[in-house]
Design a protein around this motif. Structure first.
Motif, PDB file in Angstrom:
ATOM      1  N   LEU A   4      74.393  84.542  30.324  1.00 33.13           N
ATOM      2  CA  LEU A   4      74.533  83.092  30.253  1.00 33.13           C
ATOM      3  C   LEU A   4      75.901  82.771  29.667  1.00 33.13           C
ATOM      4  CD1 LEU A   4      71.025  82.328  28.683  1.00 33.13           C
ATOM      5  CD2 LEU A   4      71.653  82.254  31.103  1.00 33.13           C
ATOM      6  N   VAL A   5      76.672  82.002  30.392  1.00 35.27           N
ATOM      7  CA  VAL A   5      78.019  81.660  29.944  1.00 35.27           C
ATOM      8  C   VAL A   5      78.109  80.144  29.777  1.00 35.27           C
ATOM      9  CG1 VAL A   5      80.478  81.752  30.469  1.00 35.27           C
ATOM     10  CG2 VAL A   5      78.976  83.651  31.138  1.00 35.27           C
ATOM     11  N   GLU A   6      78.389  79.749  28.546  1.00 32.26           N
ATOM     12  CA  GLU A   6      78.451  78.325  28.217  1.00 32.26           C
ATOM     13  C   GLU A   6      79.894  77.834  28.197  1.00 32.26           C
ATOM     14  OE1 GLU A   6      74.881  79.179  25.059  1.00 32.26           O
ATOM     15  OE2 GLU A   6      77.033  79.437  24.662  1.00 32.26           O
ATOM     16  N   SER A   7      80.035  76.551  28.420  1.00 39.90           N
ATOM     17  CA  SER A   7      81.349  75.919  28.300  1.00 39.90           C
ATOM     18  C   SER A   7      81.137  74.436  28.029  1.00 39.90           C
ATOM     19  CB  SER A   7      82.173  76.126  29.569  1.00 39.90           C
ATOM     20  OG  SER A   7      81.532  75.532  30.673  1.00 39.90           O
ATOM     21  N   GLY A   8      82.209  73.779  27.601  1.00 38.62           N
ATOM     22  CA  GLY A   8      82.169  72.329  27.456  1.00 38.62           C
ATOM     23  C   GLY A   8      82.124  71.803  26.044  1.00 38.62           C
ATOM     24  N   GLY A   9      82.025  72.680  25.061  1.00 39.83           N
ATOM     25  CA  GLY A   9      82.018  72.195  23.688  1.00 39.83           C
ATOM     26  C   GLY A   9      83.398  71.725  23.265  1.00 39.83           C
ATOM     27  N   GLU A  86      76.766  61.597  17.545  1.00 37.67           N
ATOM     28  CA  GLU A  86      76.782  61.266  16.122  1.00 37.67           C
ATOM     29  C   GLU A  86      77.243  62.482  15.333  1.00 37.67           C
ATOM     30  OE1 GLU A  86      72.686  60.371  15.511  1.00 37.67           O
ATOM     31  OE2 GLU A  86      72.718  58.534  16.734  1.00 37.67           O
ATOM     32  N   ALA A  87      77.718  62.235  14.118  1.00 36.86           N
ATOM     33  CA  ALA A  87      78.171  63.345  13.276  1.00 36.86           C
ATOM     34  C   ALA A  87      77.064  64.380  13.084  1.00 36.86           C
ATOM     35  CB  ALA A  87      78.643  62.817  11.934  1.00 36.86           C
ATOM     36  N   GLU A  88      75.827  63.898  13.063  1.00 34.41           N
ATOM     37  CA  GLU A  88      74.679  64.797  12.866  1.00 34.41           C
ATOM     38  C   GLU A  88      74.441  65.717  14.058  1.00 34.41           C
ATOM     39  OE1 GLU A  88      74.704  61.637  10.123  1.00 34.41           O
ATOM     40  OE2 GLU A  88      74.617  61.490  12.316  1.00 34.41           O
ATOM     41  N   ASP A  89      75.123  65.456  15.165  1.00 29.30           N
ATOM     42  CA  ASP A  89      74.998  66.332  16.327  1.00 29.30           C
ATOM     43  C   ASP A  89      75.923  67.545  16.235  1.00 29.30           C
ATOM     44  OD1 ASP A  89      74.768  63.342  18.269  1.00 29.30           O
ATOM     45  OD2 ASP A  89      73.114  64.686  17.731  1.00 29.30           O
ATOM     46  N   THR A  90      76.758  67.585  15.216  1.00 28.71           N
ATOM     47  CA  THR A  90      77.659  68.722  15.026  1.00 28.71           C
ATOM     48  C   THR A  90      76.847  69.999  14.817  1.00 28.71           C
ATOM     49  OG1 THR A  90      79.431  67.367  14.109  1.00 28.71           O
ATOM     50  CG2 THR A  90      79.423  69.711  13.528  1.00 28.71           C
ATOM     51  N   ALA A  91      77.098  70.993  15.658  1.00 25.84           N
ATOM     52  CA  ALA A  91      76.330  72.235  15.619  1.00 25.84           C
ATOM     53  C   ALA A  91      76.893  73.196  16.655  1.00 25.84           C
ATOM     54  CB  ALA A  91      74.852  71.964  15.913  1.00 25.84           C
ATOM     55  N   VAL A  92      76.394  74.411  16.607  1.00 29.22           N
ATOM     56  CA  VAL A  92      76.621  75.349  17.703  1.00 29.22           C
ATOM     57  C   VAL A  92      75.453  75.195  18.672  1.00 29.22           C
ATOM     58  CG1 VAL A  92      76.883  77.747  18.392  1.00 29.22           C
ATOM     59  CG2 VAL A  92      77.877  76.955  16.235  1.00 29.22           C
ATOM     60  N   TYR A  93      75.770  74.952  19.911  1.00 32.08           N
ATOM     61  CA  TYR A  93      74.767  74.757  20.952  1.00 32.08           C
ATOM     62  C   TYR A  93      74.664  76.039  21.774  1.00 32.08           C
ATOM     63  CZ  TYR A  93      74.597  69.795  19.878  1.00 32.08           C
ATOM     64  OH  TYR A  93      74.409  68.591  19.247  1.00 32.08           O
ATOM     65  N   TYR A  94      73.427  76.451  21.984  1.00 31.83           N
ATOM     66  CA  TYR A  94      73.179  77.688  22.713  1.00 31.83           C
ATOM     67  C   TYR A  94      72.441  77.396  24.011  1.00 31.83           C
ATOM     68  CZ  TYR A  94      74.231  79.987  18.281  1.00 31.83           C
ATOM     69  OH  TYR A  94      74.844  80.426  17.140  1.00 31.83           O
ATOM     70  N   CYS A  95      72.765  78.162  24.998  1.00 36.29           N
ATOM     71  CA  CYS A  95      71.979  78.166  26.227  1.00 36.29           C
ATOM     72  C   CYS A  95      70.910  79.251  26.079  1.00 36.29           C
ATOM     73  CB  CYS A  95      72.886  78.460  27.413  1.00 36.29           C
ATOM     74  SG  CYS A  95      72.053  78.417  29.008  1.00 36.29           S
ATOM     75  N   HIS A  96      69.697  78.915  26.431  1.00 35.50           N
ATOM     76  CA  HIS A  96      68.573  79.835  26.240  1.00 35.50           C
ATOM     77  C   HIS A  96      67.749  79.912  27.504  1.00 35.50           C
ATOM     78  CE1 HIS A  96      64.427  80.745  24.467  1.00 35.50           C
ATOM     79  NE2 HIS A  96      65.165  81.825  24.276  1.00 35.50           N
ATOM     80  N   ALA A  97      67.394  81.126  27.883  1.00 35.81           N
ATOM     81  CA  ALA A  97      66.545  81.347  29.056  1.00 35.81           C
ATOM     82  C   ALA A  97      65.330  82.156  28.613  1.00 35.81           C
ATOM     83  CB  ALA A  97      67.304  82.099  30.138  1.00 35.81           C
ATOM     84  N   TRP A 107      70.168  84.713  25.483  1.00 40.94           N
ATOM     85  CA  TRP A 107      70.946  83.675  24.813  1.00 40.94           C
ATOM     86  C   TRP A 107      72.396  83.714  25.273  1.00 40.94           C
ATOM     87  CZ3 TRP A 107      68.851  80.293  21.201  1.00 40.94           C
ATOM     88  CH2 TRP A 107      67.533  80.565  20.804  1.00 40.94           C
ATOM     89  N   GLY A 108      72.982  82.543  25.369  1.00 39.51           N
ATOM     90  CA  GLY A 108      74.412  82.470  25.567  1.00 39.51           C
ATOM     91  C   GLY A 108      75.129  82.716  24.244  1.00 39.51           C
ATOM     92  N   GLN A 109      76.432  82.735  24.309  1.00 35.75           N
ATOM     93  CA  GLN A 109      77.226  83.049  23.122  1.00 35.75           C
ATOM     94  C   GLN A 109      77.339  81.866  22.171  1.00 35.75           C
ATOM     95  OE1 GLN A 109      78.491  82.235  26.038  1.00 35.75           O
ATOM     96  NE2 GLN A 109      80.370  81.028  25.760  1.00 35.75           N
ATOM     97  N   GLY A 110      76.979  80.702  22.619  1.00 29.43           N
ATOM     98  CA  GLY A 110      77.064  79.507  21.787  1.00 29.43           C
ATOM     99  C   GLY A 110      78.390  78.798  21.984  1.00 29.43           C
ATOM    100  N   THR A 111      78.347  77.487  21.915  1.00 29.79           N
ATOM    101  CA  THR A 111      79.560  76.694  22.009  1.00 29.79           C
ATOM    102  C   THR A 111      79.538  75.627  20.912  1.00 29.79           C
ATOM    103  OG1 THR A 111      80.978  75.389  23.504  1.00 29.79           O
ATOM    104  CG2 THR A 111      78.604  75.061  23.718  1.00 29.79           C
ATOM    105  N   GLN A 112      80.637  75.494  20.217  1.00 37.66           N
ATOM    106  CA  GLN A 112      80.711  74.579  19.077  1.00 37.66           C
ATOM    107  C   GLN A 112      80.935  73.148  19.544  1.00 37.66           C
ATOM    108  OE1 GLN A 112      80.537  75.229  15.547  1.00 37.66           O
ATOM    109  NE2 GLN A 112      80.490  72.980  15.470  1.00 37.66           N
ATOM    110  N   VAL A 113      80.118  72.261  19.013  1.00 38.16           N
ATOM    111  CA  VAL A 113      80.312  70.831  19.223  1.00 38.16           C
ATOM    112  C   VAL A 113      80.551  70.203  17.853  1.00 38.16           C
ATOM    113  CG1 VAL A 113      79.210  68.658  19.895  1.00 38.16           C
ATOM    114  CG2 VAL A 113      78.925  70.709  21.314  1.00 38.16           C
ATOM    115  N   THR A 114      81.657  69.528  17.705  1.00 32.45           N
ATOM    116  CA  THR A 114      81.992  68.878  16.444  1.00 32.45           C
ATOM    117  C   THR A 114      82.215  67.394  16.710  1.00 32.45           C
ATOM    118  OG1 THR A 114      83.041  70.886  15.609  1.00 32.45           O
ATOM    119  CG2 THR A 114      83.554  68.818  14.477  1.00 32.45           C
ATOM    120  N   VAL A 115      81.463  66.568  15.996  1.00 33.02           N
ATOM    121  CA  VAL A 115      81.565  65.126  16.165  1.00 33.02           C
ATOM    122  C   VAL A 115      82.195  64.546  14.900  1.00 33.02           C
ATOM    123  CG1 VAL A 115      80.360  62.985  16.685  1.00 33.02           C
ATOM    124  CG2 VAL A 115      79.526  65.153  17.612  1.00 33.02           C
TER     125      VAL A 115
END
Length: 117
Positions: A4-9, A86-97, A107-115
């Motif tokens: 699983l390859v994530e992108s877009g963070g 929102e700031a509370e959405d700041t997290a590492v987001y993972y793709c999971h199958a 699991w994907g490697q995770g992508t950081q989202v910072t708000v």
């Protein structure tokens, strides 16, 4: 083996939008339930959005009405459209199958989202 390859963070201002993508190796949607959990620093991992066995979708309470999970079978890709961030959405987001049998998952490697507020 499923990859699983994530992108877009990235970094976005509060109120903004991002779209995450997760591309799977091969056609796995028929045998796996796809989802997006996230984990913020110092917090437990939590559900953001996932598909259900029956083809519907579920969302965490904190993102309902703001986030949308979707998929493109032809591209073996799952998306997470995140609006009104929102700031509370700041997290590492993972793709999971998760396999329908629930006996294995990937699991994907995770992508950081910072708000930024």
């Amino acid at each position: 083996q499923v990859q699983l390859v994530e992108s877009g963070g990235g970094l976005v201002q509060a109120g903004g939008s991002l779209r995450l993508s997760c591309t799977a190796s091969g056609d796995i949607f028929s045998m796996y339930v796809m989802g997006w959990p996230r984990q913020a620093p110092g917090k437990e991992r939590e559900l953001v959005a996932r598909f259900t066995d029956g083809g519907g979708s579920r969302y965490g309470d904190s993102v309902k009405g703001r986030f949308t999970i979707s998929r493109d079978h032809a591209k073996s890709t799952v998306y997470l459209q995140m609006n009104s961030l929102e700031a509370e959405d700041t997290a590492v987001y993972y793709c999971h199958a998760e396999h329908l049998s629930k006996l294995r998952d990937y699991w994907g490697q995770g992508t950081q989202v910072t708000v930024a507020s």
